[in-house]
Design an enzyme around this catalytic site. Structure first.
Site, PDB file in Angstrom:
ATOM      1  N   THR A   1       0.908  -1.152   0.054  1.00 20.34           N
ATOM      2  CA  THR A   1       0.068   0.002  -0.125  1.00 20.34           C
ATOM      3  C   THR A   1       0.720   1.125  -0.197  1.00 20.34           C
ATOM      4  OG1 THR A   1      -1.191  -1.192   1.669  1.00 20.34           O
ATOM      5  CG2 THR A   1      -1.861   1.068   1.213  1.00 20.34           C
TER       6      THR A   1
ATOM      7  N   ARG B   1     -12.605  -8.521  -3.943  1.00 17.37           N
ATOM      8  CA  ARG B   1     -12.087  -8.118  -2.494  1.00 17.37           C
ATOM      9  C   ARG B   1     -11.850  -6.709  -2.359  1.00 17.37           C
ATOM     10  NH1 ARG B   1      -7.165  -6.374  -0.130  1.00 17.37           N
ATOM     11  NH2 ARG B   1      -7.070  -7.063   1.992  1.00 17.37           N
ATOM     12  N   VAL B   2     -12.167  -5.919  -1.403  1.00 15.97           N
ATOM     13  CA  VAL B   2     -11.588  -4.516  -1.029  1.00 15.97           C
ATOM     14  C   VAL B   2     -11.093  -4.549   0.390  1.00 15.97           C
ATOM     15  CG1 VAL B   2     -12.100  -2.102  -0.818  1.00 15.97           C
ATOM     16  CG2 VAL B   2     -13.455  -3.763  -2.603  1.00 15.97           C
ATOM     17  N   GLY B   3      -9.923  -3.941   0.260  1.00 15.69           N
ATOM     18  CA  GLY B   3      -9.349  -4.027   1.843  1.00 15.69           C
ATOM     19  C   GLY B   3      -9.535  -2.680   2.573  1.00 15.69           C
ATOM     20  N   ASP B   4      -8.784  -2.363   3.525  1.00 17.96           N
ATOM     21  CA  ASP B   4      -8.897  -1.002   4.186  1.00 17.96           C
ATOM     22  C   ASP B   4      -8.407   0.330   3.491  1.00 17.96           C
ATOM     23  OD1 ASP B   4      -6.147  -1.955   4.676  1.00 17.96           O
ATOM     24  OD2 ASP B   4      -6.039  -0.361   5.967  1.00 17.96           O
TER      25      ASP B   4
ATOM     26  N   THR C   1      -1.232   0.800   6.446  1.00 17.66           N
ATOM     27  CA  THR C   1      -0.745  -0.331   5.773  1.00 17.66           C
ATOM     28  C   THR C   1      -0.620  -1.603   6.448  1.00 17.66           C
ATOM     29  OG1 THR C   1       1.125  -1.355   4.398  1.00 17.66           O
ATOM     30  CG2 THR C   1       1.740   0.303   6.093  1.00 17.66           C
ATOM     31  N   GLY C   2      -1.366  -2.820   6.078  1.00 16.53           N
ATOM     32  CA  GLY C   2      -1.425  -3.910   6.918  1.00 16.53           C
ATOM     33  C   GLY C   2      -2.377  -4.850   6.462  1.00 16.53           C
TER      34      GLY C   2
ATOM     35  N   GLY D   1      -5.547  -5.800   5.607  1.00 18.11           N
ATOM     36  CA  GLY D   1      -6.775  -4.877   5.362  1.00 18.11           C
ATOM     37  C   GLY D   1      -7.991  -5.572   6.188  1.00 18.11           C
TER      38      GLY D   1
END
Length: 309
Positions: A176, A204-207, A227-228, A230
């Protein structure tokens, strides 16, 4: 005049020192420095925090080294799906896009959602139609092709596994990119952009594009870019959690971000890091992994580019 400052990140994770060649490390450091200076230059000339974080993130998106923009990873369908979010701490205005393809700088599109639409978050085909209306040029898939990324995908395609980022198995990095800044007027902003996870399925969607999870800014408290892992950052509402601790527990920027990264997110089982700035120009960059590509620069004379702890 307010202390103005900027911090950037290019992802966190298990960055194994032995797997990093001196040449590659120097390439990463130069790319981070270019992004840091691009954003800082805007602040130095009296520009806004919003423009500074956009510029820094665009510079990172244009590098093949980071999982955002040009360096985005491959999905299970061998395509690229990108997400981005930007937020203005002065007005609490925000713009986000998700599951977009062919856009060179997703953060620019997120900023256009914030400034040129009545909405906050556009996704998929609708976001692409919005980009088309604004005459965005769509890049050819070859622009996003990176041999290393493609090899990563080939190793796990047709399996149910996915990789949170852009290195070999033993060197998992959450790809990220992000920036947070405080300008000369004491206004703050945050921007985050990503290509998601290798071999991801089902949209799929992350944070990263989610306001409050991966990205947040409020002049009263802080601006954060995460960043991590998600899924865990979404469940922990990480970016807003830091702001909450500052607002309701009167914690300092350093203490609040440290509490969230070194305690709260670990309790959920997540790992990663974040960059944070407050309206006085203070910066915090905690992470609970082996490393995080990061940099900071301020008018108080602080300048740093780091990768490992």
């Amino acid at each position: 005049m307010n202390t103005f400052s900027i911090a950037i990140h290019g992802g966190a994770g298990t960055l194994v020192k032995g797997m990093m060649t001196p040449e590659l490390e120097s390439e990463y450091r130069l790319a981070l420095k270019a992004a840091l200076n691009a954003g800082y230059g805007i602040l130095e000339s009296g520009g806004t925090a919003v423009n500074a974080v956009e510029k820094a993130v665009m510079t990172l998106e244009n590098s093949h080294l980071f999982n955002a923009g040009k360096g985005s990873v491959f999905t299970a369908e061998e395509t690229h799906e990108m997400d981005a979010c930007i937020m203005d701490g002065k007005t609490l205005n925000a713009g986000a896009v998700s599951l977009i393809t062919g856009i060179k700088n997703p953060i620019r599109l997120a900023k256009d959602v914030m400034e040129k639409s009545d909405h906050v978050f556009l996704a998929g085909e609708g976001a692409m139609r919005f980009a088309k209306e604004l005459d965005y040029k769509l890049e050819n898939p070859t622009y996003f092709y990176d041999e290393f990324r493609h090899k990563q995908w080939l190793e796990i395609k047709d399996t149910d596994s996915f990789q949170l980022d852009h290195a070999k198995k033993k060197d998992s990095k959450f790809g990220t990119v992000g920036a947070v800044a405080c300008d000369q007027d004491g206004n703050i902003a945050a921007a985050t952009s990503t290509g998601g996870m290798t071999n991801k399925k089902w949209g799929r969607v992350g944070d990263s594009p989610m306001v409050g999870a991966g990205n947040y800014a409020n002049n009263k408290t802080c601006a954060i870019s995460c960043t991590g892992s998600g899924e865990f950052f979404i469940r922990g509402v990480v970016a807003y959690d830091v702001a909450c601790l500052m607002e309701h527990k009167s914690m300092s920027l350093q203490d609040a971000s440290s509490e969230v990264i070194h305690k709260r997110i670990l309790e959920l089982g997540g790992d990663g890091g974040l960059i944070a700035v407050d309206a006085k120009g203070n910066i915090a960059m905690p992470f609970n992994t082996e490393g995080m590509y990061r940099g900071q620069k301020s008018s108080a004379g602080i300048e740093e580019i780091s990768i490992y702890k």
